[in-house]
Motif scaffolding. Structure first.
Motif, PDB file in Angstrom:
ATOM      1  N   THR A  40       1.067  28.704 -12.682  1.00  0.00           N
ATOM      2  CA  THR A  40       0.839  28.915 -14.053  1.00  0.00           C
ATOM      3  C   THR A  40       0.261  30.150 -14.263  1.00  0.00           C
ATOM      4  O   THR A  40      -0.072  31.153 -13.129  1.00  0.00           O
ATOM      5  CB  THR A  40      -0.548  27.943 -14.461  1.00  0.00           C
ATOM      6  OG1 THR A  40      -1.474  28.544 -13.574  1.00  0.00           O
ATOM      7  CG2 THR A  40       0.107  26.708 -14.041  1.00  0.00           C
ATOM      8  N   PRO A  41       0.430  30.695 -15.634  1.00  0.00           N
ATOM      9  CA  PRO A  41      -0.335  32.233 -15.588  1.00  0.00           C
ATOM     10  C   PRO A  41      -1.811  32.097 -15.253  1.00  0.00           C
ATOM     11  O   PRO A  41      -2.343  31.083 -15.162  1.00  0.00           O
ATOM     12  CB  PRO A  41      -0.077  32.295 -17.353  1.00  0.00           C
ATOM     13  CG  PRO A  41       0.863  31.590 -17.799  1.00  0.00           C
ATOM     14  CD  PRO A  41       0.708  30.090 -16.931  1.00  0.00           C
ATOM     15  N   THR A  63       0.938  37.129 -20.654  1.00  0.00           N
ATOM     16  CA  THR A  63       1.846  36.649 -21.701  1.00  0.00           C
ATOM     17  C   THR A  63       1.906  37.335 -23.103  1.00  0.00           C
ATOM     18  O   THR A  63       2.665  37.185 -23.608  1.00  0.00           O
ATOM     19  CB  THR A  63       1.486  34.997 -21.985  1.00  0.00           C
ATOM     20  OG1 THR A  63       0.334  34.998 -22.404  1.00  0.00           O
ATOM     21  CG2 THR A  63       1.565  34.270 -20.638  1.00  0.00           C
ATOM     22  N   GLY A  64       0.659  37.993 -23.106  1.00  0.00           N
ATOM     23  CA  GLY A  64       0.746  38.604 -24.518  1.00  0.00           C
ATOM     24  C   GLY A  64      -0.181  37.804 -25.562  1.00  0.00           C
ATOM     25  O   GLY A  64      -0.696  37.943 -26.764  1.00  0.00           O
ATOM     26  N   VAL A  97      -6.456  24.394 -20.176  1.00  0.00           N
ATOM     27  CA  VAL A  97      -5.174  23.997 -20.987  1.00  0.00           C
ATOM     28  C   VAL A  97      -5.229  24.730 -22.420  1.00  0.00           C
ATOM     29  O   VAL A  97      -6.237  24.784 -23.182  1.00  0.00           O
ATOM     30  CB  VAL A  97      -5.407  22.559 -21.607  1.00  0.00           C
ATOM     31  CG1 VAL A  97      -4.302  22.077 -22.792  1.00  0.00           C
ATOM     32  CG2 VAL A  97      -5.303  21.518 -20.124  1.00  0.00           C
ATOM     33  N   VAL A  98      -4.016  25.299 -22.744  1.00  0.00           N
ATOM     34  CA  VAL A  98      -3.730  26.193 -23.914  1.00  0.00           C
ATOM     35  C   VAL A  98      -2.608  25.728 -24.340  1.00  0.00           C
ATOM     36  O   VAL A  98      -1.535  25.567 -23.531  1.00  0.00           O
ATOM     37  CB  VAL A  98      -3.880  27.608 -23.511  1.00  0.00           C
ATOM     38  CG1 VAL A  98      -3.381  28.603 -24.867  1.00  0.00           C
ATOM     39  CG2 VAL A  98      -5.164  28.046 -23.139  1.00  0.00           C
ATOM     40  N   ARG A  99      -2.489  25.473 -25.682  1.00  0.00           N
ATOM     41  CA  ARG A  99      -1.262  24.980 -26.286  1.00  0.00           C
ATOM     42  C   ARG A  99      -0.742  26.202 -27.299  1.00  0.00           C
ATOM     43  O   ARG A  99      -1.471  26.997 -27.831  1.00  0.00           O
ATOM     44  CB  ARG A  99      -1.453  23.809 -27.141  1.00  0.00           C
ATOM     45  CG  ARG A  99      -1.984  22.762 -26.290  1.00  0.00           C
ATOM     46  CD  ARG A  99      -2.059  21.236 -27.003  1.00  0.00           C
ATOM     47  NE  ARG A  99      -2.669  20.399 -26.117  1.00  0.00           N
ATOM     48  CZ  ARG A  99      -2.285  19.753 -25.032  1.00  0.00           C
ATOM     49  NH1 ARG A  99      -0.800  19.999 -24.631  1.00  0.00           N
ATOM     50  NH2 ARG A  99      -3.086  18.982 -24.312  1.00  0.00           N
ATOM     51  N   THR A 100       0.759  26.151 -27.357  1.00  0.00           N
ATOM     52  CA  THR A 100       1.347  27.285 -28.153  1.00  0.00           C
ATOM     53  C   THR A 100       2.532  26.607 -28.898  1.00  0.00           C
ATOM     54  O   THR A 100       3.032  25.462 -28.431  1.00  0.00           O
ATOM     55  CB  THR A 100       1.632  28.451 -27.404  1.00  0.00           C
ATOM     56  OG1 THR A 100       2.235  29.435 -28.465  1.00  0.00           O
ATOM     57  CG2 THR A 100       2.461  28.114 -26.271  1.00  0.00           C
ATOM     58  N   ASP A 101       2.838  27.165 -29.976  1.00  0.00           N
ATOM     59  CA  ASP A 101       4.178  26.780 -30.952  1.00  0.00           C
ATOM     60  C   ASP A 101       5.192  27.564 -30.341  1.00  0.00           C
ATOM     61  O   ASP A 101       6.392  27.555 -30.695  1.00  0.00           O
ATOM     62  CB  ASP A 101       3.894  26.877 -32.242  1.00  0.00           C
ATOM     63  CG  ASP A 101       2.706  25.899 -32.952  1.00  0.00           C
ATOM     64  OD1 ASP A 101       2.812  24.875 -32.340  1.00  0.00           O
ATOM     65  OD2 ASP A 101       2.431  25.995 -34.025  1.00  0.00           O
ATOM     66  N   GLY A 102       5.051  28.419 -29.180  1.00  0.00           N
ATOM     67  CA  GLY A 102       6.126  29.356 -28.861  1.00  0.00           C
ATOM     68  C   GLY A 102       5.527  30.600 -28.965  1.00  0.00           C
ATOM     69  O   GLY A 102       4.562  31.147 -29.612  1.00  0.00           O
ATOM     70  N   ALA A 107       5.250  41.818 -21.402  1.00  0.00           N
ATOM     71  CA  ALA A 107       4.777  42.210 -20.030  1.00  0.00           C
ATOM     72  C   ALA A 107       4.143  43.593 -20.065  1.00  0.00           C
ATOM     73  O   ALA A 107       3.771  44.297 -19.010  1.00  0.00           O
ATOM     74  CB  ALA A 107       5.977  42.359 -19.283  1.00  0.00           C
ATOM     75  N   THR A 108       3.558  43.971 -21.280  1.00  0.00           N
ATOM     76  CA  THR A 108       3.005  45.289 -21.572  1.00  0.00           C
ATOM     77  C   THR A 108       1.638  45.295 -20.533  1.00  0.00           C
ATOM     78  O   THR A 108       1.108  46.331 -20.435  1.00  0.00           O
ATOM     79  CB  THR A 108       2.618  45.597 -22.976  1.00  0.00           C
ATOM     80  OG1 THR A 108       1.703  44.504 -23.589  1.00  0.00           O
ATOM     81  CG2 THR A 108       3.851  45.902 -23.633  1.00  0.00           C
TER      82      THR A 108
END
Length: 153
Positions: A40-41, A63-64, A97-102, A107-108
């Motif tokens: 995982t990140p 991830t940004g 736990v983190v949720r995202t819609d995308g 990579a900065t």
């Protein structure tokens, strides 16, 4: 080279999409045999940081994705480190736990080491991860995806 004595504290993020798939990164381990695995990140807790603050920082760097609060830690893992090029011999990870819609991966914020060690990334269901034949950490990762992803896999 043998692993130096010491404990490395890390914060890891179980990052899920709406389908309950986990975002994982294929990374090189500190091992002379070229071993790599899906994780995982997340990463090390810096001096003066707590696990929660490290989770927020690591998610942004790797991830940004910018968040204010990852919520409570949902799982922890204590483990021995046996890689021959590691600078520590034990680890303690707290998982959030983190949720995202995308999102579009950025990579900065990657360190020079991450630029070299991150080999790839993708979304996995628990079943896809188990069927992949690939190595992953922690050993309980498919169960964590099932338990916290919110969607049966």
């Amino acid at each position: 080279m043998t692993a130096a004595a010491g404990l490395r504290r890390t914060s890891r993020i179980l990052l899920f999409d709406r389908a309950g798939r986990a975002f994982l990164m294929d990374t090189r381990a500190p091992s002379s045999d070229g071993f790599h695995r899906w994780i995982t990140p997340g990463g090390g807790v810096d001096p003066g940081e707590d696990h929660r603050t490290a989770a927020i920082r690591e998610l942004r760097e790797e991830t940004g994705i910018v968040i204010d609060d990852p919520g409570p830690s949902v799982w922890s893992w204590d483990f021995a480190v046996e890689f021959d090029q590691a600078d520590h011999d034990a680890g303690h990870s707290e998982f959030y736990v983190v949720r995202t819609d995308g999102f579009e991966l950025s990579a900065t914020g990657w360190t020079d080491e991450e630029q070299t060690d991150i080999l790839g990334w993708r979304w996995f269901s628990a079943a896809e991860l188990e069927a992949s034949g690939e190595s992953f950490e922690p050993p309980d990762l498919p169960e964590l995806i099932r338990r916290f992803g919110g969607v049966a896999s």
